[in-house]
Design an enzyme around this catalytic site. Structure first.
Site, PDB file in Angstrom:
ATOM      1  CB  ALA A  86      -0.912   0.008   1.217  1.00  0.00           C
ATOM      2  CE  LYS A  97      -3.271  -2.093  -3.175  1.00  0.00           C
ATOM      3  NZ  LYS A  97      -1.816  -2.191  -3.329  1.00  0.00           N
ATOM      4  N   GLY A  98      -1.819   2.316  -5.806  1.00  0.00           N
ATOM      5  CA  GLY A  98      -1.726   2.719  -7.205  1.00  0.00           C
ATOM      6  C   GLY A  98      -0.467   3.494  -7.542  1.00  0.00           C
ATOM      7  CD  GLU A 106      -2.054  -3.093  -6.545  1.00  0.00           C
ATOM      8  OE1 GLU A 106      -0.865  -3.397  -6.457  1.00  0.00           O
ATOM      9  OE2 GLU A 106      -2.488  -1.969  -6.216  1.00  0.00           O
TER      10      GLU A 106
HETATM   11  O1  LIG Z   1       0.194   0.179  -7.944  1.00  0.00           O
HETATM   12  C1  LIG Z   1       0.931  -0.246  -7.075  1.00  0.00           C
HETATM   13  C2  LIG Z   1       0.494  -0.804  -5.810  1.00  0.00           C
HETATM   14  O2  LIG Z   1      -0.686  -0.252  -5.304  1.00  0.00           O
HETATM   15  C3  LIG Z   1       1.547  -1.007  -4.730  1.00  0.00           C
HETATM   16  O3  LIG Z   1       1.024  -1.961  -3.868  1.00  0.00           O
HETATM   17  C4  LIG Z   1       1.869   0.213  -3.921  1.00  0.00           C
HETATM   18  O4  LIG Z   1       2.250   1.250  -4.795  1.00  0.00           O
HETATM   19  C5  LIG Z   1       2.997  -0.050  -2.898  1.00  0.00           C
HETATM   20  O5  LIG Z   1       4.187  -0.325  -3.558  1.00  0.00           O
HETATM   21  P1  LIG Z   1       5.564  -0.510  -2.811  1.00  0.00           P
HETATM   22  O6  LIG Z   1       5.491  -1.771  -2.038  1.00  0.00           O
HETATM   23  O7  LIG Z   1       6.586  -0.562  -3.911  1.00  0.00           O
HETATM   24  O8  LIG Z   1       5.780   0.688  -1.924  1.00  0.00           O
END
Ligand SMILES: O=C[C@H](O)[C@H](O)[C@H](O)COP(=O)(O)O
Length: 228
Positions: A86, A97-98, A106
């Site tokens: 997240a 998220k995103g 997701e």
């Molecule tokens: O679109 C991406 C997702 O929602 C990821 O779960 C979110 O950006 C977290 O990514 P990270 O673990 O790289 O911080």
């Protein structure tokens, strides 16, 4: 401990909740990458039969490369558990998220899951959402008009560009607008507003969706359970 070590510790802790025979949703992002590695190892060590559904081609490649069985979402009825990262989680365990443009897949996968676990490092935990820009996936068609409508609502949309200054594309070849909305005092009200926006494919507010959060801290992974 740096941020990646905290992510890794949370990710590795999460795989203890996986049981033999499960249909699993695998999220996307750097934290999930650690989780998929740990999951594949556990599945191999314990000879587990798992069926995985992925939320991006990145996760799919990694999971298949490590020997996990990946199927399409349409091939399963339900998922027992989804583990995902997240970008921000507030005091009521609502999330944004995103950040990796994967939020539409997701959200579909999370909605098809009986249980959802988020794995994050402690920097993602906030009192109120909104420091992280809120991603929304939009079509090319009508981009000018939807951008203007969102701007009129004070949501400050910015088209997401990659390092070559080209528009970022989602899995579905759509575009991403990042909304700079400031503090989101009422995430449900904003989600409702965005849900009614024509031409907006999906937004990155994930509300009332998570059951457990695992937070990587310098004192070790902290499990927040029984959220809903
Ligand atoms: O679109 C991406 C997702 O929602 C990821 O779960 C979110 O950006 C977290 O990514 P990270 O673990 O790289 O911080």
């Amino acid at each position: 401990m740096d941020q990646n070590q905290l992510k890794k510790a949370a990710a590795e802790y999460a795989v203890r909740f996986v049981e033999d025979g499960m249909n699993l949703g695998l999220g996307t992002g750097s934290t999930v990458t650690y989780m998929v590695a740990a999951l594949a190892k556990r599945a191999q060590d314990e000879n587990m039969e798992l069926t995985c559904v992925t939320t991006s081609s990145r996760t799919k490649r990694q999971a298949e490369g490590l020997g996990l069985r990946v199927v399409e979402l349409n091939e399963v009825d339900r998922l027992d558990l989804t583990i995902d990262g997240a970008d921000e989680i507030d005091a009521n365990y609502q999330g944004i998220k995103g950040g990796g443009a994967a939020h539409t897949m997701e959200k579909i996968v999370a909605t098809a899951s009986d249980q959802v676990i988020w794995i994050v490092d402690e920097s993602k935990m906030v009192e109120t959402l909104g420091k992280f820009p809120l991603p929304v996936e939009v079509f090319d068609y009508g981009l000018t008009q939807i951008t203007e409508r969102l701007a009129e609502q004070g949501l400050n949309p910015v088209l997401r560009l990659d390092e070559n200054k080209e528009p970022v594309r989602t899995h579905f070849k759509n575009l991403v607008l990042d909304l700079n909305v400031g503090q989101i005092a009422d995430p449900h009200a904003l989600a409702d507003q965005l849900d009614h926006e024509v031409g907006l494919v999906e937004h990155g507010l994930f509300l009332d969706m998570v059951n457990k959060v695992i937070v990587g801290t310098p004192d070790g992974p902290k499990l927040i359970d029984h959220i809903r």
